[in-house]
Write an enzyme that holds these catalytic residues in place. Structure first.
Site, PDB file in Angstrom:
ATOM      1  N   HIS A 267      44.711 149.290 -24.135  1.00 19.25           N
ATOM      2  CA  HIS A 267      43.984 148.094 -23.700  1.00 19.25           C
ATOM      3  C   HIS A 267      43.097 147.611 -24.848  1.00 19.25           C
ATOM      4  CE1 HIS A 267      42.147 145.236 -21.155  1.00 19.25           C
ATOM      5  NE2 HIS A 267      41.505 146.004 -20.293  1.00 19.25           N
ATOM      6  N   HIS A 306      53.690 141.087 -24.964  1.00 20.33           N
ATOM      7  CA  HIS A 306      52.606 141.079 -23.977  1.00 20.33           C
ATOM      8  C   HIS A 306      53.220 141.140 -22.592  1.00 20.33           C
ATOM      9  CE1 HIS A 306      48.999 139.757 -21.812  1.00 20.33           C
ATOM     10  NE2 HIS A 306      48.325 140.138 -22.884  1.00 20.33           N
ATOM     11  N   ASP A 362      45.788 140.612 -30.483  1.00 22.44           N
ATOM     12  CA  ASP A 362      45.376 141.735 -31.315  1.00 22.44           C
ATOM     13  C   ASP A 362      45.998 141.743 -32.699  1.00 22.44           C
ATOM     14  OD1 ASP A 362      43.628 142.984 -29.556  1.00 22.44           O
ATOM     15  OD2 ASP A 362      45.311 143.731 -28.384  1.00 22.44           O
TER      16      ASP A 362
HETATM   17  N1  ACO Z   1      57.988 145.906 -30.820  1.00 24.68           N
HETATM   18  C1  ACO Z   1      59.309 146.132 -30.649  1.00 24.68           C
HETATM   19  N2  ACO Z   1      59.954 146.010 -29.463  1.00 24.68           N
HETATM   20  C2  ACO Z   1      59.194 145.666 -28.408  1.00 24.68           C
HETATM   21  C3  ACO Z   1      57.799 145.416 -28.510  1.00 24.68           C
HETATM   22  C4  ACO Z   1      57.206 145.541 -29.781  1.00 24.68           C
HETATM   23  N3  ACO Z   1      55.896 145.323 -29.945  1.00 24.68           N
HETATM   24  N4  ACO Z   1      57.299 145.083 -27.296  1.00 24.68           N
HETATM   25  C5  ACO Z   1      58.343 145.124 -26.460  1.00 24.68           C
HETATM   26  N5  ACO Z   1      59.497 145.479 -27.116  1.00 24.68           N
HETATM   27  C6  ACO Z   1      60.842 145.542 -26.563  1.00 24.68           C
HETATM   28  C7  ACO Z   1      61.028 146.794 -25.710  1.00 24.68           C
HETATM   29  O1  ACO Z   1      61.523 147.873 -26.471  1.00 24.68           O
HETATM   30  C8  ACO Z   1      62.024 146.290 -24.679  1.00 24.68           C
HETATM   31  O2  ACO Z   1      63.289 146.258 -25.298  1.00 24.68           O
HETATM   32  P1  ACO Z   1      64.619 146.669 -24.453  1.00 24.68           P
HETATM   33  O3  ACO Z   1      64.720 145.600 -23.394  1.00 24.68           O
HETATM   34  O4  ACO Z   1      65.709 146.646 -25.457  1.00 24.68           O
HETATM   35  O5  ACO Z   1      64.339 148.020 -23.887  1.00 24.68           O
HETATM   36  C9  ACO Z   1      61.599 144.848 -24.433  1.00 24.68           C
HETATM   37  O6  ACO Z   1      60.993 144.448 -25.656  1.00 24.68           O
HETATM   38  C10 ACO Z   1      60.622 144.685 -23.269  1.00 24.68           C
HETATM   39  O7  ACO Z   1      59.493 145.546 -23.479  1.00 24.68           O
HETATM   40  P2  ACO Z   1      58.597 146.205 -22.336  1.00 24.68           P
HETATM   41  O8  ACO Z   1      57.962 147.444 -22.882  1.00 24.68           O
HETATM   42  O9  ACO Z   1      59.387 146.334 -21.076  1.00 24.68           O
HETATM   43  O10 ACO Z   1      57.527 145.079 -22.097  1.00 24.68           O
HETATM   44  P3  ACO Z   1      56.105 145.273 -21.363  1.00 24.68           P
HETATM   45  O11 ACO Z   1      55.778 143.967 -20.777  1.00 24.68           O
HETATM   46  O12 ACO Z   1      56.107 146.458 -20.459  1.00 24.68           O
HETATM   47  O13 ACO Z   1      55.139 145.641 -22.582  1.00 24.68           O
HETATM   48  C11 ACO Z   1      53.483 145.547 -24.246  1.00 24.68           C
HETATM   49  C12 ACO Z   1      54.168 144.826 -23.087  1.00 24.68           C
HETATM   50  C13 ACO Z   1      52.925 146.903 -23.777  1.00 24.68           C
HETATM   51  C14 ACO Z   1      52.295 144.719 -24.729  1.00 24.68           C
HETATM   52  C15 ACO Z   1      54.516 145.739 -25.384  1.00 24.68           C
HETATM   53  O14 ACO Z   1      55.014 144.493 -25.809  1.00 24.68           O
HETATM   54  C16 ACO Z   1      53.947 146.530 -26.553  1.00 24.68           C
HETATM   55  O15 ACO Z   1      53.970 147.751 -26.534  1.00 24.68           O
HETATM   56  N6  ACO Z   1      53.433 145.827 -27.606  1.00 24.68           N
HETATM   57  C17 ACO Z   1      52.821 146.474 -28.722  1.00 24.68           C
HETATM   58  C18 ACO Z   1      51.418 146.944 -28.357  1.00 24.68           C
HETATM   59  C19 ACO Z   1      50.418 145.799 -28.285  1.00 24.68           C
HETATM   60  O16 ACO Z   1      50.373 144.937 -29.150  1.00 24.68           O
HETATM   61  N7  ACO Z   1      49.588 145.815 -27.236  1.00 24.68           N
HETATM   62  C20 ACO Z   1      48.546 144.804 -27.049  1.00 24.68           C
HETATM   63  C21 ACO Z   1      48.813 143.938 -25.878  1.00 24.68           C
HETATM   64  S1  ACO Z   1      47.576 142.683 -25.742  1.00 24.68           S
HETATM   65  C22 ACO Z   1      46.213 143.392 -25.008  1.00 24.68           C
HETATM   66  O17 ACO Z   1      46.293 144.366 -24.323  1.00 24.68           O
HETATM   67  C23 ACO Z   1      44.869 142.772 -25.222  1.00 24.68           C
END
Ligand code: ACO
Length: 428
Positions: A267, A306, A362
């Protein structure tokens, strides 16, 4: 005609018409669907609340597909350009932009509440010299509940307002003390001549000079970052604020819990992860190989993607512009080139495009904070200061909502069936 959802239960052959209001059905309306007399009724199963609305709210609107964020109906872009954090906090908490007189009074109240009780200072001094500032921050917010016992009168509007003034005004002071403590410097008292963020910079960075003069570009940049972080509807820490608040403790106790939720790397710690990633990539030349590894499932591109935004996070766009202004003053953060190249390649790459992965807030905020001289441990604290306004607004909305009760989710029990106690000597 009212909208309904017709459900046929193939266990009993019965049909039910469930009303749809605001695009949702009431989970409790499903309770009437029973397979037999002993059945407690149908429930929904939704770990992590992926598709469950837990409240009605008038505070923040997000359209994740279109990249829209509004506080009380005002687009974030307009607020970032024209408002100040203090004015935005007023809007988020009270629902309307203040008139000139209201803004003057609000600013006065906040300015007059920035001092901390000397015993709070003593309490903070008791932490280990290397205590993480976020741990110090959330503990001190919790301790406030013992300093202000009047805060227990949560249904007294006057008392609530007093706590609101105290919280908005004192969080920068706690944050600055926590920072000064962690680097072994004496605490700096608030300076009432300065703006909200100007004073915060003063309490963080003043040395032996008689008067601290904040750099106006950095002062405004911090203000914009605070506007962007004021609220984000039902995220993890805000939901925590509401859940704790629903058992009706004072707001300081509830906010200590919200701040603890923000402490987690998923978070409030994501921008720190971005900086770590940029350091690991090391140079622009290494970017293609890094992207290849991410696509191959080896780690994630931090600061991308996101849960809600499936297009460019509107806050990320504003932050990018703020970054340019800050770097004009501080000099470029050497990691910026790597970040820009990562973004450039990712935005053209089929893997990221097809998954709708765009930079989130971020991706650039950590670079700005680092350029301004903040250590990474301060990042979640910098998030908590402005989010205080969102937490308070959501807490008050929850308290006054007649539909709300003490939060208490259901579970699906998957443990052992009833069995008799086994004495210690008979256990194997
Ligand atoms: N890099 C590479 N691949 C990604 C990323 C990423 N940053 N984010 C998602 N994916 C891919 C996943 O592997 C998945 O691929 P698949 O369908 O082939 O399995 C697809 O995209 C969907 O991803 P999910 O994890 O299901 O998406 P979710 O909505 O659950 O996750 C999250 C969102 C946690 C923010 C994710 O995008 C992530 O981990 N990002 C990086 C961490 C980050 O920047 N967090 C900050 C968020 S903003 C905040 O909290 C203020």
């Amino acid at each position: 005609m009212p909208e309904t959802l017709t459900i046929t239960d193939n266990r009993t052959g019965k049909s039910y018409d469930i009303p749809i209001t605001d695009g949702a059905i009431k989970a409790t309306d499903l309770k009437q669907i029973k397979a037999g007399q002993d059945d407690g009724g149908l429930a929904t199963y939704d770990p992590a609340f992926m598709n469950t609305a837990a409240c009605r709210s008038r505070i923040t609107f997000i359209d994740g597909d279109k990249g829209v964020l509004e506080y009380r109906g005002y687009p974030i872009e307009q607020l970032a350009e024209k408002s100040t954090y203090l004015e935005t906090a007023y809007l988020v908490i009270f629902g309307e932009l203040p008139t000139a007189t209201q803004l003057q009074q609000w600013t006065r109240e906040i300015t007059f509440h920035t001092m901390l009780h000397e015993n709070i200072k003593k309490l903070m001094e008791a932490f280990q010299y290397d205590a993480h500032p976020m741990g110090v921050f959330l503990s001190t917010v919790g301790a406030f509940s013992t300093f202000y016992p009047d805060a227990k009168k949560i249904f007294d509007e006057k008392s609530r307002k007093k706590q609101i003034h105290r919280l908005i005004a004192k969080v920068p002071t706690i944050a600055a003390y926590a920072y000064r403590h962690s680097i072994g410097r004496p605490y700096v008292y608030p300076d009432n001549d300065l703006s909200f963020t100007g004073n915060f910079l003063n309490m963080l960075f003043k040395m032996t000079e008689l008067k601290y003069h904040p750099n106006p570009v950095l002062e405004r940049a911090l203000d914009v970052l605070f506007i962007l972080h004021a609220d984000h509807e039902q995220n993890c820490s805000t939901s925590t604020m509401r859940v704790i608040g629903s058992s009706q403790p004072d707001p300081y106790s509830a906010m200590a819990g919200a701040a603890a939720a923000l402490y987690g790397p998923l978070h409030g710690g994501a921008n720190e992860a971005v900086l770590r990633m940029l350091n690991e990539v090391g140079s622009v030349a290494n970017v293609p190989a890094f992207i290849k590894r991410v696509k191959g499932g080896e780690g994630r591109l931090m600061g991308f993607g996101h849960r809600v935004y499936k297009s460019y996070d509107p806050r990320a766009k504003i932050i990018k512009q703020t970054a340019d202004e800050v770097f004009e003053v501080t000099g470029k953060n050497p990691l910026l080139e790597i970040a820009l190249e990562l973004e450039r390649i990712a935005l053209q790459d089929e893997y990221f495009v097809s998954r709708k992965l765009y930079p989130n807030v971020d991706f650039y905020s950590g670079l700005i904070y680092q350029a301004m001289g903040f250590p990474v441990e301060m990042f979640p604290v910098l998030f908590a200061i402005p989010r205080t306004s969102g937490w308070i607004a959501q807490w008050e909305e929850m308290l006054l909502d007649p539909e709300q009760k003490i939060a208490r989710p259901k579970q699906i029990y998957t443990g052992a069936a009833k069995r008799d106690y086994v004495s210690l000597s008979a256990r194997k």
